[in-house]
Design a protein around this motif. Structure first.
Motif, short mmCIF file in Angstrom:
data_model
loop_
_atom_site.label_atom_id
_atom_site.label_comp_id
_atom_site.label_asym_id
_atom_site.label_seq_id
_atom_site.Cartn_x
_atom_site.Cartn_y
_atom_site.Cartn_z
N THR A 28 0.82 -0.98 0.10
CA THR A 28 0.07 0.03 0.08
C THR A 28 0.93 1.35 0.29
O THR A 28 0.57 2.22 -0.72
CB THR A 28 -0.87 0.06 1.09
N ILE A 29 1.88 1.20 0.97
CA ILE A 29 2.71 2.43 0.71
C ILE A 29 3.57 2.49 -0.46
O ILE A 29 3.48 3.92 -0.93
CB ILE A 29 3.82 2.32 2.01
N GLN A 30 3.89 1.50 -0.94
CA GLN A 30 4.69 1.60 -2.27
C GLN A 30 3.89 1.98 -3.38
O GLN A 30 4.24 2.91 -4.23
CB GLN A 30 5.56 0.22 -2.47
N ASP A 31 2.82 1.41 -3.40
CA ASP A 31 1.87 1.87 -4.60
C ASP A 31 1.38 3.50 -4.34
O ASP A 31 1.28 4.02 -5.42
CB ASP A 31 0.37 1.17 -4.28
N ARG A 32 1.14 3.80 -3.31
CA ARG A 32 0.73 5.38 -2.98
C ARG A 32 1.85 6.39 -3.52
O ARG A 32 1.95 7.32 -4.05
CB ARG A 32 0.43 5.64 -1.57
N THR A 33 2.97 5.96 -3.12
CA THR A 33 4.36 6.54 -3.22
C THR A 33 4.65 6.61 -4.91
O THR A 33 4.78 7.54 -5.55
CB THR A 33 5.57 6.21 -2.49
N PHE A 34 4.56 5.56 -5.40
CA PHE A 34 4.65 5.44 -6.92
C PHE A 34 3.68 6.03 -7.49
O PHE A 34 4.09 6.86 -8.54
CB PHE A 34 4.52 3.68 -7.16
N GLN A 35 2.37 6.13 -7.29
CA GLN A 35 1.41 6.98 -7.82
C GLN A 35 1.74 8.54 -7.61
O GLN A 35 1.55 9.18 -8.68
CB GLN A 35 -0.16 6.76 -7.40
N ILE A 36 2.15 9.03 -6.55
CA ILE A 36 2.68 10.38 -6.36
C ILE A 36 4.02 10.61 -7.22
O ILE A 36 4.14 11.79 -7.86
CB ILE A 36 2.95 10.63 -4.94
N ARG A 37 4.78 9.73 -7.30
CA ARG A 37 5.92 9.92 -8.05
C ARG A 37 5.59 10.04 -9.73
O ARG A 37 6.17 10.87 -10.31
CB ARG A 37 6.65 8.62 -8.07
N ASN A 38 4.62 9.24 -10.18
CA ASN A 38 4.21 9.55 -11.27
C ASN A 38 3.67 10.78 -11.69
O ASN A 38 3.84 11.43 -12.72
CB ASN A 38 3.11 8.43 -11.73
N VAL A 39 2.69 11.32 -10.61
CA VAL A 39 2.16 12.76 -10.79
C VAL A 39 3.37 13.65 -10.92
O VAL A 39 3.57 14.69 -11.67
CB VAL A 39 1.32 13.06 -9.64
N PHE B 74 16.32 12.50 -5.90
CA PHE B 74 16.70 11.80 -4.70
C PHE B 74 15.42 10.84 -4.55
O PHE B 74 15.86 9.65 -3.95
CB PHE B 74 16.21 13.09 -3.68
N ILE B 75 14.22 10.83 -4.76
CA ILE B 75 13.17 9.75 -4.44
C ILE B 75 13.75 8.49 -5.05
O ILE B 75 13.76 7.42 -4.77
CB ILE B 75 11.86 10.35 -4.73
N GLU B 76 13.95 8.85 -6.29
CA GLU B 76 14.11 7.71 -7.15
C GLU B 76 15.49 7.04 -6.76
O GLU B 76 15.47 5.50 -6.71
CB GLU B 76 14.52 7.82 -8.73
N ALA B 77 16.61 7.63 -6.39
CA ALA B 77 17.72 6.97 -5.83
C ALA B 77 17.63 6.36 -4.51
O ALA B 77 18.24 5.40 -4.11
CB ALA B 77 18.81 8.03 -5.75
N GLU B 78 16.51 6.72 -3.64
CA GLU B 78 16.35 6.25 -2.25
C GLU B 78 16.04 4.85 -2.53
O GLU B 78 16.65 4.03 -1.55
CB GLU B 78 15.32 7.23 -1.63
N ASN B 79 15.47 4.57 -3.37
CA ASN B 79 14.93 3.23 -4.01
C ASN B 79 14.09 2.22 -2.96
O ASN B 79 14.04 1.09 -3.00
CB ASN B 79 16.51 2.57 -3.84
N SER B 80 13.53 2.94 -1.94
CA SER B 80 12.43 2.09 -1.21
C SER B 80 10.89 2.35 -1.55
O SER B 80 10.19 1.67 -1.02
CB SER B 80 12.59 2.25 0.44
N ILE B 81 10.81 3.14 -2.47
CA ILE B 81 9.50 3.52 -3.11
C ILE B 81 8.67 3.86 -1.74
O ILE B 81 7.46 3.56 -1.65
CB ILE B 81 8.67 2.46 -3.83
N GLY B 82 9.18 4.85 -0.82
CA GLY B 82 8.52 5.38 0.05
C GLY B 82 8.41 4.54 1.41
O GLY B 82 7.94 5.02 2.33
N PHE B 83 8.73 3.26 1.28
CA PHE B 83 8.44 2.41 2.58
C PHE B 83 9.31 2.82 3.74
O PHE B 83 8.78 2.94 4.79
CB PHE B 83 9.06 0.80 2.08
N ALA C 203 10.38 5.75 4.74
CA ALA C 203 9.94 7.11 5.34
C ALA C 203 8.65 7.54 4.23
O ALA C 203 8.90 8.68 3.74
CB ALA C 203 11.10 8.15 5.53
N ASP C 204 7.48 6.94 4.62
CA ASP C 204 6.49 7.21 3.52
C ASP C 204 5.97 8.81 3.40
O ASP C 204 5.93 9.43 2.51
CB ASP C 204 5.39 6.46 3.52
N GLN C 205 5.84 9.27 4.56
CA GLN C 205 5.44 10.82 4.69
C GLN C 205 6.49 11.41 4.22
O GLN C 205 6.22 12.59 3.47
CB GLN C 205 5.16 10.93 6.19
N GLU C 206 7.62 11.51 4.53
CA GLU C 206 8.88 12.26 3.98
C GLU C 206 8.89 12.01 2.25
O GLU C 206 9.04 13.09 1.63
CB GLU C 206 10.36 12.00 4.49
#
Length: 99
Positions: free
Chosen positions: A7-18, A59-68, A70-73
């Motif tokens: 769920t966290i990764q899907d949401r982060t990936f959606q925001i990343r796409n926006v 930065f987000i792409e290089a972090e490589n956890s897809i938000g897991f 630190a999802d809020q950050e």
């Protein structure tokens, strides 16, 4: 736990796409504005905001956890990237093309 991770990764990936769509729209707008003879000040502002948005997205792409980790950050950083991209587009609209 596995469902929460997805769920966290899907949401982060959606925001990343926006954020990616906003950045690509800004890049396209900069190209069109350059071709149309836009004001140098507007182009400089738009390019500065493009670099800032790109940095945050990278930065987000290089972090490589897809938000897991630190999802809020991740969401906060991606929101800033979207904001920079949209502000870059606004800078191009605010100044009339050079004549």
């Amino acid at each position: 736990l596995r469902d929460r991770v997805h769920t966290i990764q899907d949401r982060t990936f959606q925001i990343r796409n926006v954020a990616m769509d906003a950045l690509l729209a800004l890049i396209d707008d900069i190209g069109r504005a350059t071709g149309a003879g836009a004001d140098d000040t507007a182009l400089k502002m738009a390019r500065d905001r493009q670099r800032r948005a790109q940095f945050l997205l990278d930065f987000i792409e290089a972090e490589n956890s897809i938000g897991f980790h630190a999802d809020q950050e991740a969401a906060r950083i991606l929101a800033r990237a979207i904001d920079f991209a949209r502000r870059g587009q606004a800078a191009l609209r605010e100044v009339a093309p050079a004549r």
